[in-house]
Write an enzyme that holds these catalytic residues in place. Structure first.
Site, PDB file in Angstrom:
ATOM      1  N   PHE A 190     -26.781  13.931  -3.143  1.00  0.00           N
ATOM      2  CA  PHE A 190     -27.734  13.508  -2.376  1.00  0.00           C
ATOM      3  C   PHE A 190     -27.852  12.121  -2.131  1.00  0.00           C
ATOM      4  O   PHE A 190     -27.828  11.253  -2.900  1.00  0.00           O
ATOM      5  CB  PHE A 190     -29.073  13.992  -2.654  1.00  0.00           C
ATOM      6  CG  PHE A 190     -29.486  15.491  -2.948  1.00  0.00           C
ATOM      7  CD1 PHE A 190     -29.760  16.368  -2.029  1.00  0.00           C
ATOM      8  CD2 PHE A 190     -29.180  16.158  -4.184  1.00  0.00           C
ATOM      9  CE1 PHE A 190     -29.791  17.754  -2.126  1.00  0.00           C
ATOM     10  CE2 PHE A 190     -29.333  17.393  -4.434  1.00  0.00           C
ATOM     11  CZ  PHE A 190     -29.780  18.285  -3.644  1.00  0.00           C
ATOM     12  N   ASP A 191     -27.912  11.621  -0.707  1.00  0.00           N
ATOM     13  CA  ASP A 191     -28.494  10.327  -0.390  1.00  0.00           C
ATOM     14  C   ASP A 191     -29.904  10.427  -0.808  1.00  0.00           C
ATOM     15  O   ASP A 191     -30.503  11.452  -0.860  1.00  0.00           O
ATOM     16  CB  ASP A 191     -27.921  10.121   0.984  1.00  0.00           C
ATOM     17  CG  ASP A 191     -28.384   8.779   1.483  1.00  0.00           C
ATOM     18  OD1 ASP A 191     -28.632   7.532   0.529  1.00  0.00           O
ATOM     19  OD2 ASP A 191     -28.476   8.530   2.617  1.00  0.00           O
ATOM     20  N   GLY A 192     -30.564   9.073  -0.810  1.00  0.00           N
ATOM     21  CA  GLY A 192     -32.065   9.240  -0.689  1.00  0.00           C
ATOM     22  C   GLY A 192     -32.731   9.184   0.290  1.00  0.00           C
ATOM     23  O   GLY A 192     -33.151  10.051   0.685  1.00  0.00           O
ATOM     24  N   PHE A 307     -24.806  15.313   0.602  1.00  0.00           N
ATOM     25  CA  PHE A 307     -25.536  15.214   1.913  1.00  0.00           C
ATOM     26  C   PHE A 307     -25.952  13.568   2.028  1.00  0.00           C
ATOM     27  O   PHE A 307     -26.488  12.882   1.188  1.00  0.00           O
ATOM     28  CB  PHE A 307     -26.734  15.811   1.583  1.00  0.00           C
ATOM     29  CG  PHE A 307     -26.779  17.493   1.520  1.00  0.00           C
ATOM     30  CD1 PHE A 307     -26.501  18.203   2.413  1.00  0.00           C
ATOM     31  CD2 PHE A 307     -26.771  18.000  -0.049  1.00  0.00           C
ATOM     32  CE1 PHE A 307     -26.507  19.706   2.059  1.00  0.00           C
ATOM     33  CE2 PHE A 307     -26.663  19.310  -0.258  1.00  0.00           C
ATOM     34  CZ  PHE A 307     -26.682  20.133   0.764  1.00  0.00           C
ATOM     35  N   ASP A 309     -27.587  11.165   5.649  1.00  0.00           N
ATOM     36  CA  ASP A 309     -28.027  11.010   6.957  1.00  0.00           C
ATOM     37  C   ASP A 309     -27.142  10.238   7.945  1.00  0.00           C
ATOM     38  O   ASP A 309     -27.438  10.115   9.143  1.00  0.00           O
ATOM     39  CB  ASP A 309     -29.361  10.520   7.034  1.00  0.00           C
ATOM     40  CG  ASP A 309     -29.599   9.035   6.524  1.00  0.00           C
ATOM     41  OD1 ASP A 309     -30.348   8.404   7.420  1.00  0.00           O
ATOM     42  OD2 ASP A 309     -28.920   8.811   5.449  1.00  0.00           O
TER      43      ASP A 309
END
Length: 341
Positions: A190-192, A307, A309
């Site tokens: 995951f990105d943060g 993932f 954004d």
């Protein structure tokens, strides 16, 4: 291995999970439900081209004529196989528990196409019994009824619609090349900001630059970040991980999670870690890259899905063979890539 033929398709025999009294299907409210579009589970580019160029009737005719030809695996296929591998281990440890992954195939297709999809699922020996074929209608209402924890699709607009309804969702892409991933351990990265967390800090960076971002994070070090669209999915993974920990399998847990963020560790990473800890969540590994490219790190991790954004990072990961998914949420959708914090 034994094989079975389904209208001309030869493939391995599928063995349903069973408990006393018959085949075991968890209730949606108890399971971690993953809804996957047929366009990301399988390769359907040829069929999509028929639809785009010749229309719905020719498309349906084409699908029926080729229903004995299985689709090739798509970008979500290794992820789904890994989910099923985790389920097999959960079943051994907790034979009667309904807390496991439940996969729902979601497609805008007409029911006519269902025969080819079922044939393909049987051919690849997947355990997917729940289908949602909407005949062109939006699937979002059905996703809510399934208590969906994650929705993966090739349709960015439907992903945005799901996110707007509070459903964790991402748009998947086929990488230019594909690296091998583990068949026994599910790895999710995951990105943060704007993925696990809100886009609050990203907004500061976009509006005022890196120095103001660092200043804001240091001033708010003890203020929790708000949740992002995929926080709930990490939470669901964490609950399943704890079931393995309870049986002494922390070190060889078949689920492993990663935080891969452009944040700097000393300057802005502490707020992210404190937020996760306050939520009662953790990632097995945390990589604070201070703006360095994510692709090389992800190539070493070899996640089943990553993932982010920002399409810039998704494309960079895909170029190096990582299966990446775009979460179209937050300020980055209005202001595409600028050297990230």
């Amino acid at each position: 291995m034994a094989t079975a033929k389904h209208h001309g398709i030869a493939g391995p025999v599928r063995r349903a999970r069973k408990v006393e009294g018959g085949i075991f299907f968890p209730k949606p409210e108890n399971a971690v439900t993953i809804a996957v579009s047929s366009r990301v589970l399988f390769r359907t580019e040829k069929e999509q081209k028929v639809f785009d160029q010749m229309g719905i009737e020719e498309y349906l005719r084409f699908q029926v004529e080729h229903e004995n030809e299985p689709f090739a695996p798509g970008p979500a296929f290794p992820f789904v196989k890994a989910l099923e591998a985790v389920n097999a281990q959960l079943r051994e440890l907790y034979p009667d528990s309904e807390e496991l992954f439940d996969i729902v195939l979601v497609t805008y297709n007409h029911a006519h196409v269902g025969v080819r999809l079922i044939n393909t699922i049987n051919y690849h020996n997947l355990f997917i019994e729940r289908f949602c074929m909407t005949g062109g209608s939006s699937p979002i209402g059905y996703l809510k009824a399934w208590h969906t924890n994650l929705y993966l699709s090739a349709d960015a607009e439907k992903v945005k619609e799901a996110l707007a309804e509070g459903i964790a969702a991402a748009t998947m892409f086929m990488p230019e090349k594909q690296i091998e991933v583990s068949e026994t351990q599910l790895r999710v990265a995951f990105d943060g900001d704007a993925v696990l967390f809100s886009d609050e800090s990203e907004r500061i960076f976009k509006a005022h630059g890196l120095d103001k971002f660092f200043e804001h994070e240091q001033e708010n070090e003890n203020t929790l970040l708000d949740h992002g669209p995929l926080k709930g999915f990490l939470e669901a993974l964490g609950k399943l991980q704890k079931k393995f920990y309870a049986k002494g399998h922390r070190l060889d847990c078949p689920i492993r999670t990663y935080l891969v963020t452009a944040r700097s560790a000393a300057s802005s990473g502490i707020r992210a870690l404190k937020t996760l800890r306050a939520w009662g969540l953790e990632t097995d590994e945390a990589l604070f890259l201070a703006g360095a490219p994510k692709g090389p790190m992800l190539e070493k991790i070899r996640p089943h899905i990553y993932f982010d954004d920002q399409m810039f990072h998704v494309e960079g990961a895909a170029e190096m063979g990582t299966i990446a998914a775009h979460v179209p949420y937050g300020i980055a959708q209005k202001h595409p890539h600028k050297n990230s914090s």
